[in-house]
Design a protein around this motif. Structure first.
Motif, short mmCIF file in Angstrom:
data_model
loop_
_atom_site.label_atom_id
_atom_site.label_comp_id
_atom_site.label_asym_id
_atom_site.label_seq_id
_atom_site.Cartn_x
_atom_site.Cartn_y
_atom_site.Cartn_z
N PRO A 1 0.79 -2.07 16.89
CA PRO A 1 1.30 -3.36 16.26
C PRO A 1 -0.08 -3.89 15.54
N LEU A 2 -1.34 -3.89 16.25
CA LEU A 2 -2.54 -4.21 15.70
C LEU A 2 -2.87 -3.43 14.40
N ALA A 3 -2.55 -2.11 14.24
CA ALA A 3 -2.95 -1.50 13.13
C ALA A 3 -1.99 -1.78 12.24
N ALA A 4 -0.67 -1.81 12.40
CA ALA A 4 0.22 -2.27 11.24
C ALA A 4 -0.20 -3.75 10.81
N ALA A 5 -0.44 -4.70 11.72
CA ALA A 5 -0.80 -6.16 10.93
C ALA A 5 -2.23 -6.06 10.20
N GLY A 6 -3.18 -5.12 10.50
CA GLY A 6 -4.35 -4.71 9.83
C GLY A 6 -4.08 -4.42 8.43
N LEU A 7 -3.18 -3.34 8.47
CA LEU A 7 -2.84 -2.57 7.14
C LEU A 7 -2.04 -3.75 6.46
N TRP A 8 -1.24 -4.36 6.98
CA TRP A 8 -0.67 -5.51 6.16
C TRP A 8 -1.47 -6.62 5.51
N TRP A 9 -2.60 -6.89 6.43
CA TRP A 9 -3.54 -7.87 5.82
C TRP A 9 -4.54 -7.28 4.83
N LEU A 10 -5.00 -5.90 5.04
CA LEU A 10 -5.70 -5.44 3.97
C LEU A 10 -5.24 -5.06 2.73
N GLY A 11 -4.06 -4.97 2.79
CA GLY A 11 -3.27 -4.64 1.40
C GLY A 11 -2.80 -5.86 0.59
N ARG A 12 -2.65 -6.99 1.08
CA ARG A 12 -2.33 -7.92 0.43
C ARG A 12 -3.44 -8.64 -0.64
N MET B 1 0.79 -1.14 0.13
CA MET B 1 -0.10 -0.08 -0.16
C MET B 1 0.79 1.32 0.04
N PRO B 2 0.37 2.27 -0.35
CA PRO B 2 1.16 3.66 -0.34
C PRO B 2 1.70 3.79 1.12
N TRP B 3 2.79 4.52 1.17
CA TRP B 3 3.46 5.02 2.16
C TRP B 3 2.66 5.79 2.95
N TRP B 4 2.02 6.91 2.37
CA TRP B 4 1.15 7.75 2.89
C TRP B 4 -0.01 7.25 3.76
N LEU B 5 -0.85 6.19 3.00
CA LEU B 5 -1.74 5.51 3.69
C LEU B 5 -1.45 4.84 5.14
N ALA B 6 -0.36 4.29 4.98
CA ALA B 6 0.25 3.65 6.21
C ALA B 6 0.46 4.68 7.46
N VAL B 7 1.01 5.84 6.90
CA VAL B 7 1.45 6.84 7.81
C VAL B 7 0.01 7.64 8.64
N LEU B 8 -1.01 7.68 7.68
CA LEU B 8 -2.14 8.20 8.22
C LEU B 8 -2.81 7.12 9.01
N ALA B 9 -2.96 5.90 8.73
CA ALA B 9 -3.64 4.79 9.43
C ALA B 9 -2.87 4.49 11.08
N LEU B 10 -1.39 4.74 10.82
CA LEU B 10 -0.64 4.68 12.09
C LEU B 10 -0.89 5.97 13.00
N ALA B 11 -1.05 7.06 12.48
CA ALA B 11 -1.08 8.22 13.10
C ALA B 11 -2.51 8.11 13.57
N GLY B 12 -3.65 7.67 12.99
CA GLY B 12 -4.90 7.42 13.53
C GLY B 12 -4.76 6.35 14.84
N ALA B 13 -3.99 5.27 14.59
CA ALA B 13 -3.89 4.45 15.73
C ALA B 13 -3.14 5.00 17.05
N ALA B 14 -2.26 5.90 16.82
CA ALA B 14 -1.75 6.45 17.81
C ALA B 14 -2.54 7.82 18.55
N VAL B 15 -3.37 8.05 17.92
CA VAL B 15 -4.68 9.19 18.58
C VAL B 15 -5.40 7.86 19.30
#
Length: 156
Positions: free
Chosen positions: A38-49, A1-15
């Motif tokens: 870590p749950l957000a990162a794993a979810g991003l990986w799973w949704l993007g494959r 997935m694009p890097w900017w989508l991962a950054v936005l999702a991880l920023a949302g998870a941090a909030v």
């Protein structure tokens, strides 16, 4: 997935983790970050494959794209395309009955043209980071089935 989508999702998870933390001490000061990020990162990986494979099946070799399966004996041609070809194929020139599994952040696709008279689907479009390798694997499997003869899939 694009890097900017991962950054936005991880920023949302941090909030979300910060909302759970809310300035509390002890375990609540670090546990939300250790769990939510870590749950957000794993979810991003799973949704993007997308799982793509050429594998043996009950009717002979088949193309597997996630849960969809296509016996290679129905493949007429395989065309690897770059981002420009993808845009043309998925745009107004595309067929409305085409089977499409694509990710916008993956530039290449493979167009798998079908020769099944019982199926109204004219072709499949599948995203791939290595469209040339996928096309070669599909063509090799199709040619192996064709060389084995028409009864090979019945014996498999």
């Amino acid at each position: 997935m694009p890097w900017w989508l991962a950054v936005l999702a991880l920023a949302g998870a941090a909030v979300v983790a910060a909302e759970i933390h809310m300035g509390a001490g002890g375990v609540r000061s670090w546990l939300p970050y250790a769990v939510v990020l870590p749950l957000a990162a794993a979810g991003l990986w799973w949704l993007g494959r997308i799982r793509i494979a050429v594998e043996p099946g009950p009717d002979g070799p088949q193309l597997r794209v996630d849960d969809a399966r296509l016996p290679v004996r129905f493949i007429a041609d395989v065309i690897p395309l770059d981002a420009t070809g993808k845009r043309e194929l998925l745009g107004p020139l595309g067929h409305p009955l085409a089977f499409v599994v694509q990710r916008p952040w993956v530039g290449g696709v493979v167009q798998v043209v079908l020769n099944d008279p019982a199926d109204p689907t004219p072709y499949w479009v599948v995203s791939s980071r290595a469209p040339e390798r996928l096309a070669a694997a599909l063509l090799d499997a199709r040619d192996a089935v064709a060389a084995a003869g028409p009864d090979a899939s019945a014996r498999a």
